[in-house]
Design a protein around this motif. Structure first.
Motif, PDB file in Angstrom:
ATOM      1  N   GLU A   1     -38.045 -55.647  75.318  1.00 56.10           N
ATOM      2  CA  GLU A   1     -37.567 -56.246  74.115  1.00 56.10           C
ATOM      3  C   GLU A   1     -37.303 -57.736  74.485  1.00 56.10           C
ATOM      4  O   GLU A   1     -37.833 -58.393  73.570  1.00 56.10           O
ATOM      5  N   ALA A   2     -36.609 -57.702  75.347  1.00 57.14           N
ATOM      6  CA  ALA A   2     -35.821 -59.259  75.791  1.00 57.14           C
ATOM      7  C   ALA A   2     -36.807 -60.264  75.963  1.00 57.14           C
ATOM      8  O   ALA A   2     -36.917 -61.275  75.490  1.00 57.14           O
ATOM      9  N   THR A   3     -37.817 -59.753  76.604  1.00 54.74           N
ATOM     10  CA  THR A   3     -39.001 -60.717  77.116  1.00 54.74           C
ATOM     11  C   THR A   3     -39.533 -61.060  75.870  1.00 54.74           C
ATOM     12  O   THR A   3     -40.089 -62.257  75.689  1.00 54.74           O
ATOM     13  N   TYR A   4     -40.419 -60.155  75.111  1.00 56.89           N
ATOM     14  CA  TYR A   4     -40.753 -60.451  73.677  1.00 56.89           C
ATOM     15  C   TYR A   4     -40.277 -61.040  72.882  1.00 56.89           C
ATOM     16  O   TYR A   4     -40.670 -61.917  72.157  1.00 56.89           O
ATOM     17  N   ASN A   5     -38.917 -60.775  72.692  1.00 62.34           N
ATOM     18  CA  ASN A   5     -38.103 -61.792  71.745  1.00 62.34           C
ATOM     19  C   ASN A   5     -38.068 -63.095  72.165  1.00 62.34           C
ATOM     20  O   ASN A   5     -38.207 -64.126  71.403  1.00 62.34           O
ATOM     21  N   PHE A   6     -38.034 -63.296  73.515  1.00 63.91           N
ATOM     22  CA  PHE A   6     -37.846 -64.801  74.034  1.00 63.91           C
ATOM     23  C   PHE A   6     -39.374 -65.123  73.923  1.00 63.91           C
ATOM     24  O   PHE A   6     -39.611 -66.545  73.306  1.00 63.91           O
ATOM     25  N   ALA A   7     -40.457 -64.599  73.805  1.00 61.42           N
ATOM     26  CA  ALA A   7     -41.915 -65.080  73.503  1.00 61.42           C
ATOM     27  C   ALA A   7     -42.066 -65.388  71.994  1.00 61.42           C
ATOM     28  O   ALA A   7     -42.487 -66.459  71.744  1.00 61.42           O
ATOM     29  N   GLU A   8     -41.467 -64.564  71.461  1.00 65.01           N
ATOM     30  CA  GLU A   8     -41.650 -64.949  70.179  1.00 65.01           C
ATOM     31  C   GLU A   8     -40.926 -66.053  69.290  1.00 65.01           C
ATOM     32  O   GLU A   8     -41.599 -66.867  68.634  1.00 65.01           O
ATOM     33  N   MET A   9     -39.569 -66.107  69.784  1.00 65.61           N
ATOM     34  CA  MET A   9     -38.863 -67.539  69.762  1.00 65.61           C
ATOM     35  C   MET A   9     -39.783 -68.716  70.392  1.00 65.61           C
ATOM     36  O   MET A   9     -39.825 -69.659  69.294  1.00 65.61           O
ATOM     37  N   MET A  10     -40.558 -68.980  71.200  1.00 68.95           N
ATOM     38  CA  MET A  10     -41.143 -70.049  71.847  1.00 68.95           C
ATOM     39  C   MET A  10     -42.346 -70.065  70.695  1.00 68.95           C
ATOM     40  O   MET A  10     -42.815 -71.329  70.418  1.00 68.95           O
ATOM     41  N   LEU A  11     -43.043 -68.997  70.214  1.00 74.03           N
ATOM     42  CA  LEU A  11     -43.972 -69.140  69.336  1.00 74.03           C
ATOM     43  C   LEU A  11     -43.830 -69.675  68.310  1.00 74.03           C
ATOM     44  O   LEU A  11     -44.532 -70.563  67.609  1.00 74.03           O
ATOM     45  N   LYS A  12     -42.903 -69.150  67.621  1.00 79.84           N
ATOM     46  CA  LYS A  12     -42.314 -69.625  66.510  1.00 79.84           C
ATOM     47  C   LYS A  12     -41.801 -70.940  66.117  1.00 79.84           C
ATOM     48  O   LYS A  12     -42.084 -71.699  65.387  1.00 79.84           O
ATOM     49  N   HIS A  13     -41.236 -71.407  67.435  1.00 80.53           N
ATOM     50  CA  HIS A  13     -40.953 -72.888  67.736  1.00 80.53           C
ATOM     51  C   HIS A  13     -42.239 -73.671  67.433  1.00 80.53           C
ATOM     52  O   HIS A  13     -42.172 -75.006  66.934  1.00 80.53           O
TER      53      HIS A  13
END
Length: 357
Positions: A275-287
């Protein structure tokens, strides 16, 4: 395994956003032209070993605007690989793929450690994996200030593991230190260890207090945090069959530790599918999709256990390709994707058809 609250902390999302802004900068922020964005695995999706797969350049060309809608579609690369800095890997990927890949488009297994470095900034940490002291330099670039390797420890006392003689290159990379006075706060397995036996021995010694302080068996000493960055048991190289990955090393270490102590050692896991890695990736994509309220996020991968499981749990759509770890002739995948595709170009076309037609 769940990530302990003291590791990530309640400000995790804000921390990732700050990192994204630092990486992209004002001038490099992608202007959103689409609600659709992709995360691609690399090995078995875009590359096979050092060589690009035939469909990779076509897929990236479609994302660059060569599609019926003329849309430039944002994407990141999300891999459980690692072992070098993000900047170095992006330079190599740009050359391999023929497309400019920037560090703000790239997340490897240990990139997420940037979000927790504040917990260990002044704490001695042991970093495993990679060649010589490459990952020491990567960790220091993240902000860790007291970074040591198993080669440093072996140079301090060669009798710790008498079955490996340091090469001239390895000896040149060590940092002379008296480890009888170093109290480690954490062990980070950044990348796949090159010498499983040496690293397993030193991990056991550090955790048990044999190295880095008096040997205590009454558990009064503060436990050493153990962090693995990549759970993949296997991965696809240019060899015909998948190879063992960092997940296999974790299994081997735990088997040895349990035989020595009677129990396995608690650990923190990063990397896909956590979950931590996908949360990190989602933040980067949304940015990269600033201004889009409801983005459409797709994960394209070849490994059901990491790519598909993680995307499904994160609420993304997922596409499983047949060019890597997963072999459709061996039965259905262990985690069902939203779609399947023969290769990455077909996956991108499929997503465009589903979302825009």
């Amino acid at each position: 395994m769940l990530i302990p609250r003291h590791i990530i902390g309640p400000k995790y999302g804000n921390r990732v956003t700050q990192i994204a802004r630092h990486l992209t900068g004002t001038g490099n922020t992608a202007k959103p032209r689409s609600r659709l964005a992709f995360a691609f695995d690399i090995d078995g999706v875009l590359l096979r070993g050092k060589n690009p797969l035939p469909a990779a350049k076509e897929a990236l060309s479609i994302l660059d605007g060569n599609n019926k809608l003329g849309l430039k579609i944002p994407f990141i690369l999300l891999t459980n690989g690692g072992g070098v800095s993000e900047e170095e890997r992006c330079r190599k990927l740009s050359s391999q793929l023929g497309v400019q890949i920037h560090p703000d488009q790239f997340i490897q297994a240990h990139t997420v450690l940037k979000s927790i470095v504040h917990n260990y900034r002044d704490v001695p940490v042991l970093v495993l994996g990679g060649k010589s002291d490459t990952l020491r330099r990567v960790a220091e670039g993240y902000g860790f200030q007291k970074v040591y390797t198993t080669l440093d420890i072996l140079a301090w006392n060669p009798s710790i593991w008498p079955f490996h003689d340091l090469t001239q290159e390895e000896r040149a990379s060590v940092r002379p230190t008296d480890f009888s006075k170093v109290q480690f706060g954490a062990i980070f397995v950044f990348h796949d260890p090159r010498n499983w036996a040496l690293d397993t021995q030193i991990m056991c010694d550090v955790i048990q207090g044999i190295i880095g302080g008096s040997y205590e068996t009454n558990h009064t000493r503060k436990p050493v945090d153990l962090v693995f960055c990549n759970p993949d048991l296997i991965w696809q190289s240019d060899f015909e069959a998948p190879r063992m990955g960092q997940g296999a090393f974790r299994v081997a270490f735990q088997a040895v530790f349990q035989s020595l102590t009677g129990s396995t050692y608690p650990y923190i896991q990063f990397g896909k599918p956590t979950e931590a890695t996908y949360n990190f990736a989602e933040m980067m994509l949304k940015h990269r999709l600033q201004g889009v309220s409801k983005p459409l996020l797709y994960m394209v991968g070849d490994n059901p256990e990491s790519d598909i499981a993680g995307a499904n749990a994160a609420g993304w759509k997922s596409i499983l390709v047949h060019t890597g770890v997963y072999d459709p002739h061996r039965g259905p995948p262990s985690h069902q994707p939203t779609y399947q595709a023969e290769d990455v170009a077909e996956a991108v076309r499929l997503a465009l058809e589903q979302e825009f037609c």
